[in-house]
Design a protein around this motif. Structure first.
Motif: not given
Length: 330
Positions: A236-243, A310-313
């Motif tokens: 869930f937290e990786a989604g922003p980096q994926d996009i 690491s770059i979670p929002h």
């Protein structure tokens, strides 16, 4: 395994650049308390995505705010600076924080073509003399007189400081060999292209010649990591980096979305395939899974230290990445 931090001062959606720099400070303090070995600031120009445009300035601030952790640049982009200026900056940093400063340099521009020419005041940038520039900077840092006529009539002050550690960033066999021949540390950017190999790191070790900056070979590998207590939360937290990376590969550079926005982002089947492929440079999983992967790759490739970007929002989620990995590996 030694753990370290690579930070780009990411400006996530809904936050500002000053926020990002203050969060870098908070991360440095937490990493210091957790026992991380070093923290480097990257150099980025011409973007609203990352606030780390002057890593040497941020390094001075972070060194003053921390106690034990080494602080440096990962890296200062050499094409934009004179070797004399590089030497003066890092000798000054070392004078204030002796034994804790890393002189990490790279050969990339850290920005787009417009930024490159603006930084060189419109002159064609000198891109073919990076290793010679590095050699001169190392000589000046060590209070030597370079053979180059442009630099052998001056000195780099302050003199007689504790030498910083010197590191060359790279992602190829050639940079590994060049780092080894100069007797400096080698930092491999696995999060950049995912092409880490034992042959590259062995090339560095086999060509290593001890120097005043480093007595024996030292290798760190930089990873992009998103982790959490569970694999599901990490996804869930990786989604922003994926996009973000998906859009980057399409030539669109924006800010990191929230996890909810990333979850709801419309994706084609091709988009999903691209995201899956990009996971080779983005480690996602529970903290135990990530720790196991890092230890396996350390044994497989033979490096000394994992440097985590690491770059979670959320800043709290980002700090938790480093806390969880410290619990597993330190």
């Amino acid at each position: 395994m030694r753990l370290s931090v690579l930070d780009q001062a990411p400006v996530t959606k809904g936050n500002s650049a000053p926020d990002a720099l203050k969060k870098a400070e908070e991360l440095a303090i937490v990493a210091d308390e957790l026992g991380y070995h070093r923290m480097w600031m990257a150099e980025h120009h011409g973007t609203n995505t990352f606030a780390s445009s002057a890593p040497e300035v941020t390094a001075a601030h972070l060194a003053a705010k921390t106690k034990e952790i080494r602080i440096g640049t990962g890296g200062a982009m050499m094409m934009h600076y004179s070797p004399l200026k590089l030497a003066e900056v890092f000798k000054t940093l070392s004078a204030f924080s002796p034994g804790r400063i890393d002189f990490g340099v790279g050969r990339a521009p850290g920005g787009d073509n417009d930024s490159i020419y603006a930084l060189s005041e419109g002159r064609p940038p000198m891109v073919n003399n990076m290793y010679e520039k590095f050699d001169i900077a190392l000589q000046l840092i060590n209070d030597e007189v370079p053979g180059d006529k442009l630099y052998n009539k001056t000195i780099a002050t302050p003199s007689h400081v504790v030498l910083p550690e010197a590191w060359l960033l790279g992602s190829s066999g050639n940079s590994a060999i060049q780092a080894g021949r100069r007797g400096v540390g080698y930092s491999f950017a696995q999060f950049f292209n995912g092409q880490l190999s034992k042959s590259i790191l062995d090339a560095y070790k086999n060509n290593f010649q001890p120097s005043v900056f480093m007595e024996k070979p030292e290798i760190n590998v930089s990873y992009m990591v998103t982790t959490a207590e569970t694999a599901e939360e990490a996804e869930f937290e990786a989604g922003p980096q994926d996009i973000w990376r998906l859009l980057f590969m399409k030539g669109k550079i924006g800010q990191v979305l929230t996890p909810e926005e990333a979850r709801d982002y419309p994706l084609t089947e091709m988009d999903r395939m691209m995201i899956k492929d990009s996971r080779k440079i983005h480690l996602v999983g529970s903290s135990k899974e990530i720790a196991t992967r890092l230890l396996q790759e350390q044994q497989q490739y033979g490096f000394d230290e994992a440097m985590i970007c690491s770059i979670p929002h959320s800043q709290e989620k980002r700090l938790n990445v480093y806390r969880l990995l410290a619990k597993e590996l330190l």
